[in-house]
Design a protein around this motif. Structure first.
Motif, PDB file in Angstrom:
ATOM      1  N   GLY A 181       0.109  -1.028  -2.983  1.00 49.89           N
ATOM      2  CA  GLY A 181       1.118  -1.829  -2.300  1.00 49.89           C
ATOM      3  C   GLY A 181       0.560  -2.820  -1.297  1.00 49.89           C
ATOM      4  O   GLY A 181       1.249  -3.775  -0.923  1.00 49.89           O
ATOM      5  N   ARG A 182      -0.679  -2.618  -0.865  1.00 48.31           N
ATOM      6  CA  ARG A 182      -1.222  -3.458   0.213  1.00 48.31           C
ATOM      7  C   ARG A 182      -1.305  -4.937  -0.181  1.00 48.31           C
ATOM      8  O   ARG A 182      -0.920  -5.810   0.596  1.00 48.31           O
ATOM      9  N   GLN A 183      -1.800  -5.241  -1.378  1.00 51.68           N
ATOM     10  CA  GLN A 183      -1.974  -6.639  -1.766  1.00 51.68           C
ATOM     11  C   GLN A 183      -0.644  -7.380  -1.872  1.00 51.68           C
ATOM     12  O   GLN A 183      -0.514  -8.485  -1.327  1.00 51.68           O
ATOM     13  N   PRO A 184       0.377  -6.839  -2.556  1.00 47.64           N
ATOM     14  CA  PRO A 184       1.661  -7.560  -2.570  1.00 47.64           C
ATOM     15  C   PRO A 184       2.234  -7.782  -1.171  1.00 47.64           C
ATOM     16  O   PRO A 184       2.813  -8.844  -0.897  1.00 47.64           O
ATOM     17  N   LEU A 185       2.074  -6.794  -0.270  1.00 47.97           N
ATOM     18  CA  LEU A 185       2.603  -6.963   1.081  1.00 47.97           C
ATOM     19  C   LEU A 185       1.832  -8.038   1.843  1.00 47.97           C
ATOM     20  O   LEU A 185       2.403  -8.781   2.650  1.00 47.97           O
ATOM     21  N   ARG A 186       0.535  -8.153   1.578  1.00 44.09           N
ATOM     22  CA  ARG A 186      -0.232  -9.230   2.209  1.00 44.09           C
ATOM     23  C   ARG A 186       0.203 -10.598   1.682  1.00 44.09           C
ATOM     24  O   ARG A 186       0.145 -11.596   2.397  1.00 44.09           O
ATOM     25  N   GLU A 187       0.628 -10.641   0.415  1.00 40.51           N
ATOM     26  CA  GLU A 187       1.173 -11.890  -0.111  1.00 40.51           C
ATOM     27  C   GLU A 187       2.453 -12.274   0.635  1.00 40.51           C
ATOM     28  O   GLU A 187       2.693 -13.455   0.894  1.00 40.51           O
ATOM     29  N   VAL A 188       3.258 -11.279   0.951  1.00 42.84           N
ATOM     30  CA  VAL A 188       4.473 -11.538   1.723  1.00 42.84           C
ATOM     31  C   VAL A 188       4.113 -12.097   3.101  1.00 42.84           C
ATOM     32  O   VAL A 188       4.732 -13.055   3.586  1.00 42.84           O
ATOM     33  N   MET A 189       3.095 -11.498   3.729  1.00 39.10           N
ATOM     34  CA  MET A 189       2.659 -11.969   5.041  1.00 39.10           C
ATOM     35  C   MET A 189       2.140 -13.408   4.966  1.00 39.10           C
ATOM     36  O   MET A 189       2.488 -14.251   5.789  1.00 39.10           O
ATOM     37  N   ALA A 190       1.331 -13.690   3.939  1.00 40.69           N
ATOM     38  CA  ALA A 190       0.757 -15.031   3.808  1.00 40.69           C
ATOM     39  C   ALA A 190       1.842 -16.056   3.501  1.00 40.69           C
ATOM     40  O   ALA A 190       1.780 -17.204   3.977  1.00 40.69           O
ATOM     41  N   GLY A 191       2.846 -15.664   2.735  1.00 41.35           N
ATOM     42  CA  GLY A 191       3.903 -16.588   2.367  1.00 41.35           C
ATOM     43  C   GLY A 191       4.748 -17.046   3.526  1.00 41.35           C
ATOM     44  O   GLY A 191       5.435 -18.076   3.437  1.00 41.35           O
TER      45      GLY A 191
END
Length: 566
Positions: A181-191
């Motif tokens: 789950g960490r990578q998708p959540l980091r995408e949310v943060m970056a977005g």
């Protein structure tokens, strides 16, 4: 605190029936067809187009922080007679209102029904309903229900990729796969980061802040939630201001910046109460109780904890209830009330039903281990350290590695303890946070004193005192001063008047007894035998010329006041 979003910004419930923006709720006019017995107008049953306008107006009233007006508008729409997507839209508004100030388990069921009704005609609102159902499930502490709401229904083609990433990441985390789950959540943060532009809505930013809290990036969480607060204040909706303040307060609390957490939570509490968000107000009360447990005000802890628990009990807010109990336990720890702290924390850190909230469980483990280890409950403490070690490896909290080393030190033998305390301090040096570092120094210094190494203990205890004073942790600073006095270092706040006749150990015992502790409780606080306490207490009575614990309490109180205000 609750990393679920309020949902995406969406248009009205049925686009085909709308030709303009939703009306201001205060401007809706209701047609009448007759006069009642007293000559008052009787509203006519609204037609389909008017029902849509009323539901939209109810949502606008909710977003503006007018829940009573929103409910009145829903009633006028005649929700029982609605069908299809219009009924789904009305249920969405009703569920969101219940999420603000009603039983959250009931809100979840209403929101899931709304999602089901909206799905065929309005995928965007259906997703908003599902995300709100996740928030309701999170508040109840039902991890399985969170997963169910996150996974309910496929992602629609052309939908927001950040929303899809959020659902994927949170679902993985809730299913016990944090690495996935960490990578998708980091995408949310970056977005939602600075490079994404200036037009993000507060929902997008809150979602990014929640994702950052889940992955343990407290600096990113602070940035996203601060921007969400600024946007909500500037452009609305007003209803999200208190939620952004809650996220900010919780992040500052996690980072050990307690004064900032208090400022955000006090502002958030006022805003939540003004907008009729009683459930959110309970969370702000719980945060303020946790801050007070550091700043050393037992009465303030009790006041905020009671306020949080009162709403939590009525509305099923497991997270607010868990946070308030943790605050009470931490206040007990600050005052040396170890058995009471262990008793409060035991149910919070165990797994299974009728326990604490899943998102708070690991955060409270270090406090439980300290209380349990110092009261001889070593097996109970060891049983939760293994789970804490696994959680620490996930990187979900920057303080966890240092706390883990401290927990292991408290449960180790003398040969390993010093090395583990040193390892804990080295890990503290790699992250910010005076309060947690001070707690480790205090425990290390107290252990060195008991090992009859007062010179080394003084250095650790002075460092602890500086850390506590710098962070405003007044209750814990008092503990550090007491330990310093026990090493023979009077320091600031030394004894006054007749108390100067006592040895450092006698003084510590006298102060504990003056607070109302029994001999057994004093022995547990000071890590000595009850027989030792009995012996010293007899000598204290003789030295001070008192005959009872009541007389001793009065004498100590007068002397302490004289020392504080000479």
């Amino acid at each position: 605190m609750r990393p679920t979003p309020a949902g995406p910004e969406t248009p009205g419930p049925i686009e085909a029936t709308r030709s303009a923006e939703p009306p201001d709720p205060a401007e809706v006019v209701y047609p009448t067809e007759a006069l009642g017995p007293a000559g008052t107008p009787v509203p006519a049953a609204p037609g389909p187009a008017e029902q849509v306008r009323l539901v939209d107006a109810a949502d606008q009233a909710r977003l503006a922080g007018l829940p009573h007006r929103a409910r009145e508008l829903l009633a006028r729409a005649g929700c029982e007679g609605l069908t299809g997507a219009v009924r789904g839209a009305a249920l969405l508004v009703s569920g969101l209102l219940a999420l603000q100030d009603g039983p959250v388990a009931d809100a979840r069921e209403v929101l899931l029904l709304a999602a089901e009704l909206l799905a065929p005609a309005d995928a965007s609102r259906a997703l908003a309903a599902r995300l709100a159902a996740v928030e309701a499930s999170w508040a109840t502490g039902d991890a399985a229900a969170c997963v169910e709401a996150l996974d309910l229904g496929p992602t629609q083609p052309g939908s927001d990729p950040l929303l899809a990433a959020y659902r994927t990441g949170m679902s993985a985390v809730m299913n016990g796969r944090p690495d996935t789950g960490r990578q998708p959540l980091r995408e949310v943060m970056a977005g939602a980061g600075p490079a994404a532009g200036v037009h993000e809505g507060p929902e997008t930013l809150l979602r990014a802040g929640g994702a950052a809290l889940v992955v343990g990036d407290l600096a990113a969480a602070a940035r996203a939630n601060s921007r969400a607060l600024a946007v909500a204040r500037a452009r609305g909706p007003y209803i999200l201001v208190a939620q952004a303040l809650e996220r900010l307060a919780y992040g500052e609390l996690r980072a050990g910046r307690h004064a900032r957490a208090r400022a955000h939570a006090e502002d958030g509490l006022r805003t939540a109460l003004d907008a009729g968000q009683d459930n959110l107000a309970a969370h702000h009360h719980a945060i303020l109780a946790l801050v007070a447990s550091v700043e050393g005000s037992p009465q303030t802890v009790a006041d905020h904890a009671e306020a949080a628990e009162r709403v939590a009990a009525a509305h099923g807010l497991a997270q607010a209830a868990t946070l308030s109990q943790w605050a009470r336990a931490r206040a007990d720890l600050a005052r040396g009330r170890l058995p009471e702290a262990a008793a409060r924390l035991g149910p919070l850190v165990g797994a299974g039903p009728r326990r604490g909230h899943f998102a708070v469980r690991m955060l409270a483990v270090p406090c439980f281990v300290e209380a349990a280890a110092r009261t001889g409950q070593t097996e109970a403490a060891r049983s939760v350290v293994a789970a804490f070690a696994r959680w620490s490896e996930q990187g979900s909290d920057p303080q966890a590695p240092a706390q883990l080393a401290r927990c292991r030190a408290l449960l180790s033998g003398p040969e390993e303890r010093e090395e583990l305390f040193a390892a804990a301090l080295a890990r503290h040096d790699a992250v910010a946070g005076d309060f947690e570092r001070g707690r480790t120094q205090l425990l290390y210094g107290a252990w060195l004193r008991r090992r009859r190494r007062p010179g080394e203990a003084r250095g650790r205890l002075r460092d602890a005192l500086v850390s506590f004073e710098r962070g405003g942790a007044l209750g814990w600073a008092a503990q550090a001063r007491a330990e310093l006095r026990a090493t023979g270092d009077a320091g600031p706040g030394g004894p006054a008047g007749p108390l100067t006749l006592l040895t450092p150990q006698q003084l510590r015992i006298a102060r504990c007894v003056a607070e109302g502790a029994t001999n057994r409780e004093v022995a547990l606080r000071l890590s000595v035998s009850t027989r030792t306490v009995d012996h010293h207490l007899r000598n204290v009575f003789a030295a001070l010329g008192v005959r009872s614990r009541v007389e001793l309490s009065r004498l100590v109180d007068r002397a302490e006041k004289t020392a504080a205000h000479p």
